[in-house]
Write a protein that holds these residues in place. Sequence first.
Motif, PDB file in Angstrom:
ATOM      1  N   ALA A  38      32.012  82.041  37.797  1.00 48.51           N
ATOM      2  CA  ALA A  38      32.920  83.186  37.881  1.00 48.51           C
ATOM      3  C   ALA A  38      33.696  83.169  39.186  1.00 48.51           C
ATOM      4  N   TYR A  39      34.949  83.571  39.108  1.00 44.17           N
ATOM      5  CA  TYR A  39      35.835  83.580  40.258  1.00 44.17           C
ATOM      6  C   TYR A  39      36.222  85.009  40.597  1.00 44.17           C
ATOM      7  N   PHE A  40      36.067  85.337  41.853  1.00 45.69           N
ATOM      8  CA  PHE A  40      36.493  86.664  42.296  1.00 45.69           C
ATOM      9  C   PHE A  40      36.761  86.594  43.787  1.00 45.69           C
ATOM     10  N   LYS A  41      37.878  87.164  44.215  1.00 43.70           N
ATOM     11  CA  LYS A  41      38.246  87.169  45.631  1.00 43.70           C
ATOM     12  C   LYS A  41      38.149  85.789  46.275  1.00 43.70           C
ATOM     13  N   LYS A  42      38.853  84.826  45.692  1.00 42.18           N
ATOM     14  CA  LYS A  42      38.984  83.482  46.252  1.00 42.18           C
ATOM     15  C   LYS A  42      37.703  82.659  46.291  1.00 42.18           C
ATOM     16  N   ARG A  43      36.749  83.022  45.493  1.00 44.64           N
ATOM     17  CA  ARG A  43      35.499  82.281  45.544  1.00 44.64           C
ATOM     18  C   ARG A  43      34.911  82.100  44.157  1.00 44.64           C
ATOM     19  N   TRP A  44      34.468  80.864  43.888  1.00 46.84           N
ATOM     20  CA  TRP A  44      33.769  80.613  42.636  1.00 46.84           C
ATOM     21  C   TRP A  44      32.270  80.718  42.881  1.00 46.84           C
ATOM     22  N   VAL A  45      31.612  81.437  42.012  1.00 45.91           N
ATOM     23  CA  VAL A  45      30.156  81.536  42.104  1.00 45.91           C
ATOM     24  C   VAL A  45      29.556  81.129  40.754  1.00 45.91           C
ATOM     25  N   HIS A  46      28.231  81.139  40.661  1.00 47.83           N
ATOM     26  CA  HIS A  46      27.586  80.544  39.484  1.00 47.83           C
ATOM     27  C   HIS A  46      27.750  81.333  38.196  1.00 47.83           C
ATOM     28  N   GLY A  47      27.995  82.609  38.309  1.00 46.94           N
ATOM     29  CA  GLY A  47      28.132  83.390  37.085  1.00 46.94           C
ATOM     30  C   GLY A  47      28.546  84.817  37.369  1.00 46.94           C
ATOM     31  N   LEU A  48      28.886  85.492  36.305  1.00 44.62           N
ATOM     32  CA  LEU A  48      29.398  86.859  36.407  1.00 44.62           C
ATOM     33  C   LEU A  48      28.426  87.785  37.155  1.00 44.62           C
ATOM     34  N   GLU A  49      27.148  87.561  36.932  1.00 43.51           N
ATOM     35  CA  GLU A  49      26.151  88.453  37.578  1.00 43.51           C
ATOM     36  C   GLU A  49      26.209  88.346  39.116  1.00 43.51           C
ATOM     37  N   GLU A  50      26.736  87.235  39.612  1.00 44.22           N
ATOM     38  CA  GLU A  50      26.846  87.086  41.067  1.00 44.22           C
ATOM     39  C   GLU A  50      28.046  87.830  41.652  1.00 44.22           C
ATOM     40  N   VAL A  51      29.034  88.119  40.842  1.00 48.19           N
ATOM     41  CA  VAL A  51      30.185  88.852  41.376  1.00 48.19           C
ATOM     42  C   VAL A  51      30.183  90.331  41.048  1.00 48.19           C
ATOM     43  N   LYS A  52      29.559  90.649  39.931  1.00 51.14           N
ATOM     44  CA  LYS A  52      29.608  92.038  39.497  1.00 51.14           C
ATOM     45  C   LYS A  52      28.817  92.948  40.427  1.00 51.14           C
ATOM     46  N   ASN A  53      29.460  93.974  40.875  1.00 48.02           N
ATOM     47  CA  ASN A  53      28.729  94.995  41.621  1.00 48.02           C
ATOM     48  C   ASN A  53      29.404  96.329  41.346  1.00 48.02           C
ATOM     49  N   LYS A  54      28.920  97.352  41.948  1.00 47.57           N
ATOM     50  CA  LYS A  54      29.437  98.673  41.580  1.00 47.57           C
ATOM     51  C   LYS A  54      30.910  98.860  41.984  1.00 47.57           C
ATOM     52  N   ASP A  55      31.347  98.084  42.971  1.00 48.99           N
ATOM     53  CA  ASP A  55      32.730  98.229  43.419  1.00 48.99           C
ATOM     54  C   ASP A  55      33.751  97.551  42.510  1.00 48.99           C
ATOM     55  N   ASN A  56      33.298  96.526  41.783  1.00 53.50           N
ATOM     56  CA  ASN A  56      34.295  95.837  40.961  1.00 53.50           C
ATOM     57  C   ASN A  56      33.994  95.935  39.470  1.00 53.50           C
ATOM     58  N   LYS A  57      33.161  96.896  39.098  1.00 58.52           N
ATOM     59  CA  LYS A  57      32.778  96.971  37.686  1.00 58.52           C
ATOM     60  C   LYS A  57      33.970  97.246  36.762  1.00 58.52           C
ATOM     61  N   ASP A  58      35.045  97.764  37.309  1.00 54.56           N
ATOM     62  CA  ASP A  58      36.214  98.031  36.469  1.00 54.56           C
ATOM     63  C   ASP A  58      37.272  96.936  36.525  1.00 54.56           C
ATOM     64  N   GLU A  59      36.993  95.884  37.290  1.00 54.85           N
ATOM     65  CA  GLU A  59      37.952  94.779  37.374  1.00 54.85           C
ATOM     66  C   GLU A  59      38.087  94.110  35.999  1.00 54.85           C
ATOM     67  N   PRO A  60      39.309  93.734  35.628  1.00 56.95           N
ATOM     68  CA  PRO A  60      39.462  93.024  34.357  1.00 56.95           C
ATOM     69  C   PRO A  60      38.826  91.633  34.435  1.00 56.95           C
ATOM     70  N   VAL A  61      38.280  91.186  33.326  1.00 60.83           N
ATOM     71  CA  VAL A  61      37.690  89.851  33.269  1.00 60.83           C
ATOM     72  C   VAL A  61      38.526  88.996  32.322  1.00 60.83           C
ATOM     73  N   SER A  62      38.949  87.833  32.800  1.00 60.70           N
ATOM     74  CA  SER A  62      39.672  86.919  31.912  1.00 60.70           C
ATOM     75  C   SER A  62      38.951  85.579  31.894  1.00 60.70           C
ATOM     76  N   PHE A  63      39.344  84.715  30.981  1.00 56.54           N
ATOM     77  CA  PHE A  63      38.667  83.430  30.815  1.00 56.54           C
ATOM     78  C   PHE A  63      39.610  82.280  31.076  1.00 56.54           C
TER      79      PHE A  63
END
Length: 169
Positions: A38-63
């Motif tokens: 998963a990619y968020f804020k200029k960084r790739w991490v291993h999966g969505l669970e690593e980026v999701k937090n309460k601050d970005n729960k409303d961010e759109p997710v694309s593939f």
Amino acid sequence: MPQMFGRKHEVSPQRSRHEGQEFSSHKGIVVCNDCGAAYFKKRWVHGLEEVKNKDNKDEPVSFSICPACAMIKNKQYEGRITIKNLPEKHAKDLEDIVRGFSKRAFERDAMHRLIEVKKEGVNWVITTTENEMANKLAHHIKESLRAVKSRTHFAPEPSDVAEIIIEFE
Ligand SMILES: [Zn+2]
């Protein structure tokens, strides 16, 4: 078997680095269709669970497809280590070193991947998605197996490809 990694010109100079410039214009979170990174804020991490937090729960997710998977799919690589005259007694050690190192590299950075270990008798070709990873792995191999000779060649700009040759006597 075609010579998959012999054509370094296939590595497009325009190809983006794993830091993700290509994705910097993306809004929200991007998930790789192939590996789930998963990619968020200029960084790739291993999966969505690593980026999701309460601050970005409303961010759109694309593939999309992440740079590492795209590189592998396009038969590109950024680091290549050619092992020559590998003594039989070191074969298992080398395999363990490469797998162990690559596993740790991937755990640290989702874009750092071992692509292939291609064995042709005493000559092996190891490819990775990242040049510095290949450099460090080569260093580790040399230290661990006391290889006698090695040389490193960086392909000319704008390519990022590192070519390393490790030769045993
Ligand atoms: Zn991926």
